[in-house]
Every structure is written in C-alpha cells, then in structure tokens.
Scaffold this motif. Structure first.
Motif: not given
Length: 466
Positions: A346-347, A350
C-alpha cells in the motif's frame, strides 16, 4: 518391490486411469456460479468412492457454499492420526486453447491423462485412494495402519474463502498428529524429492484511474493522464537491475536459505535446458546470487498475472482508457506475514504512482496465506523419504513448493505439523491448457503412500487420547 504393492498397482492401473477420468469429466470449476452444482457433484463423487473403499464415516461439509469432503477411518487406537488435505475444485479453462482434448473430456496419450484437474489436484487425491487400496490389499488389514482423516476442499482455486471458518467450526474433529498436504509437486518422475516448504500467497488488485471516461486520443492526447502508462512506470520499477523487489522493508524479515538448504537444492538433478523444456518458460532470470531452485523455493516474488485496459478484444476505439487494472500474485517466504506485506505494498503504490492519476489497491488479507516449513528433524520426514524411495525406486532428495496454500491454517486446526507429498510435475501445465498427469507418477505416488502408512504407524503418536 516389497509386499507386492507395485504388482498390485500395475495390475489395477487401468482402473486407476478410468477412475481419474470419470472424475475429470465433472467440470468442478471454482468461482463460476453456473458450475457450482458441478462442484457439488464432484464432492458427491468423491464421497461415494471413499465409502466404496471402506471409510466408515464420510460427510460433505458446506455443500451450499463450497463443498468439502470429510472422511474418517480411525481403526488403529495405538497409532498416530493423520489428516490428509487436498482439493477437488479446478481452474477455469479456455477451451479454444486446448489441443489434446477438451478440458473435461479426458484422454490418455503417451503415458499421460489429459484434462483439467488431472494433476491439480484430482490426480493427487486419486493417488491417495489407490494408496489406501494397495495398503489394505497387501497387508491384509481391515483398516489402515494409521488413523486416517481426509479433508478435500472445493474452493482452493479461489483462495479458500470459506475454509478458515470451516476449520474453526470443526476443529475438534480435525485433531491429528500429522497433516499430509497433497497439492504439491515431486520435482521429477525419475528423481523424486521430499517437499520441505511452501511459499505464502497474497493476491492484490490495483486499479489506476486516468480520464473520467474513455476519451478519444485525438481530442486530448498529450495533456490527458494515461493510466496505462502510469501503471507501466509503476510496475517497471517493481524490480531493480539485480532482480530484487524495490518495495521498502520487503526483505527485512526474509530468512536467508541455510548452507544445508542450499546444498540440498544443489544436489537435485538440474540443468537449464531440462528446466526450460519442462517449464516452457523460454528463459531464466530473477534475483542475482540465487539459483533457479533457490529462487523458486526460498525467495519471495511478485508477479503481474493479468493486465486489462482499453480495448483488449475487438476493434480498437483509439481512446485513452479511463481505467487500467492489474492483478498481482505475491509469493512470500519465512518470516514474512500477510499483514506486513500488505502494508508495504500500500505504501509503495501510494508513494510511487504518478500524482496525475488516482488509484485503488485491494489486498486479500483475509484469504492471504503465510509460508510454512516442515520441521527438519521430524521423524515423519525420514519415513516419507524411505517410502518415496520404495515407491519411485529412485534416490530421494529435498525440494520446496513454489506456490502457496492453507498450510498454516491446517496447522492451527489440527494442532500438528505439515508433511508435503504431491504427484505433480512442473511439466503438468497446472492452470494452463492441456493439463496432464503422468500415469507412471500417479502409480508411484500411490505406492509411496501404501508404503508410508506402516512406517508412520511405527512412530509414537503425539498423545494417546485421540
């Protein structure tokens, strides 16, 4: 070979093939609503066959959702209890790509049974059925030498979304001293190996959003954000020039293969020419400093398994698509966890996806499966190696499994370690067209299991209160 097991299986080989073929004809495709009833039929076929063999207790669990077959034959109070796990659902097929036969019209050619599920994993279950038959026939026992429990699920190919709850609901019935996980491979027909590990599996789906709708390129090309290009840039940065995944923290918990493990893998017969011919993968690449087998079984990987955008079918509309989508398959190794890898992914998305586009990332945490390693010193490992040497008539090495499965869930439910044994081969074309199973390997796998049960019976049970 000893006890006439091989002679028995050779004399009944045609029956083994016919039985597998009849099961393959049932299109038990997981995940398709119009095939759900076929998964039920597949479960009932197996349940009936187990009763014919002699299992005194056979049930179909969770028939309305994902039919799993559970069976018990516990007639050896002083012997260990073994839980066998596999699955009877199969992957969807693209009929137009099959050349040997239609997916669910099995044929026998050149020593192989062709058909969807012939190897993954109906063939592996068939090896168990004939292993039990051979064991009983040649020992004269009225019940197996160990207490057997079977759990053959019906939704493995869709990530086993109901299995965890099914295991929790029936945990008291699944207690065992050992779990045999039969959805794996045996390395080579002439050079078998005990599988000692299984990588974990995490699936993710990423959608990248560009224009608010598909827009004609002649009207907006240049200033309009293109989600395909943004996704391509992102995926192009997933690996560095050394073949390492660039997600920060991804390798923090990864355990390096021990010298012993590396030597075990180096001892397996391997050549790049043979590997490319059997795997049909064109070339070898990957992480620098690790052999092909080390990469397969001891290192993590991330693969893009499908990408969709624009007009993949039919005439193109010459538009900049509004959405580009990719499915990612993540293979993890000890001590990586589903939750930690999901957070890292996820990081990374993003922080690295172009700010000109928007996105939505979905990671299947609930059905993600952590890796598992069989304890090196467990006595069942040596018992299996000896049984494989008898069953295959060849020296036995050690290997791993590149794919994943619900091993850790089964450990929790049964309260017992996992021993892997499968009859698949890299050339069996799992999930692809013209899937097949080697009849010779199925027969040798059944012989292995027939030799294994008395060897496990000689081991002390974990407790006497089962």
């Amino acid at each position: 070979m000893s006890n006439g097991i091989h002679d028995f299986l050779l004399s009944r080989e045609a029956e083994l093939v016919d039985e597998l073929s009849s099961w393959v004809r049932i299109p038990s495709v997981a995940g398709l609503p119009d095939r759900r009833i076929e998964v039920v039929r597949s479960a009932r076929w197996l349940a009936g066959t187990l009763r014919e063999i002699g299992f005194p207790l056979v049930e179909v669990w969770s028939e309305d959702e994902a039919p799993a077959v559970y069976a018990e034959w516990c007639g050896a109070p002083s012997a260990p209890t073994v839980l066998v796990y596999s699955h009877h659902d199969v992957r969807v097929s693209k009929d137009e790509q099959w050349k040997e036969t239609r997916p669910h019209e099995p044929v026998v050619r050149d020593g192989y049974v062709y058909g969807r599920g012939a190897s993954d994993a109906k063939g592996q279950v068939i090896a168990h059925l004939w292993g039990i038959r051979a064991h009983l026939a040649k020992t004269g026992l009225e019940a197996p030498a160990v207490n057997l429990k079977l759990l053959i699920e019906g939704e493995e190919e869709t990530g086993s979304p109901h299995l965890r709850q099914l295991l929790e609901d029936n945990q008291d019935r699944l207690a065992a001293d050992l779990v045999i996980f039969s959805d794996t491979m045996a390395w080579h027909a002439d050079h078998p190996a005990v599988c000692m590990s299984m990588r974990g599996t995490i699936n993710a789906h990423l959608e990248v959003y560009g224009p608010l709708r598909d827009v004609h390129g002649g009207a907006v090309s240049g200033p309009a954000p293109n989600p395909v290009l943004a996704m391509a840039r992102l995926l192009g940065g997933l690996y560095d020039d050394k073949g390492r995944i660039t997600i920060p923290g991804f390798y923090d918990e990864v355990v390096e293969p021990s010298d012993r493990r590396r030597q075990e893998l180096a001892d397996l017969p391997f050549s790049e020419e043979d590997w490319l011919a059997r795997s049909e993968t064109r070339s070898t690449a990957g992480e620098a400093g690790y052999t092909v087998l080390e990469q397969l079984w001891t290192r993590p990987a991330i693969e893009a398994t499908s990408i969709v955008a624009g007009d993949p079918v039919g005439l193109p509309r010459a538009v900049i698509p509004a959405v580009a989508a990719v499915d990612l398959s993540i293979r993890t190794v000890p001590n990586q966890t589903v939750a930690a890898v999901a957070d890292q992914l996820h990081q990374w998305v993003a922080e690295n996806l172009s700010p000109e586009v928007d996105h939505e990332l979905t990671v299947t945490i609930d059905t993600g499966q952590d890796p598992y390693q069989t304890p090196e010193d467990h006595p069942a490992v040596d018992a299996l190696a000896a049984a494989m040497a008898e069953g295959f008539g060849s020296p036995v090495g050690r290997m791993g499994n590149a794919g994943g499965g619900p091993a850790q869930w089964l450990v929790g439910a049964a309260g017992a370690p996992i021993l892997f044994f499968g009859t698949g081969l890299p050339e069996d074309r799992w999930h692809d067209s013209d899937e097949r199973a080697s009849i010779d390997v199925l027969r040798k796998g059944a012989a292995t299991l027939a030799h294994l049960w008395p060897r496990l019976a000689a081991l002390p049970p974990r407790s006497q209160d089962r």
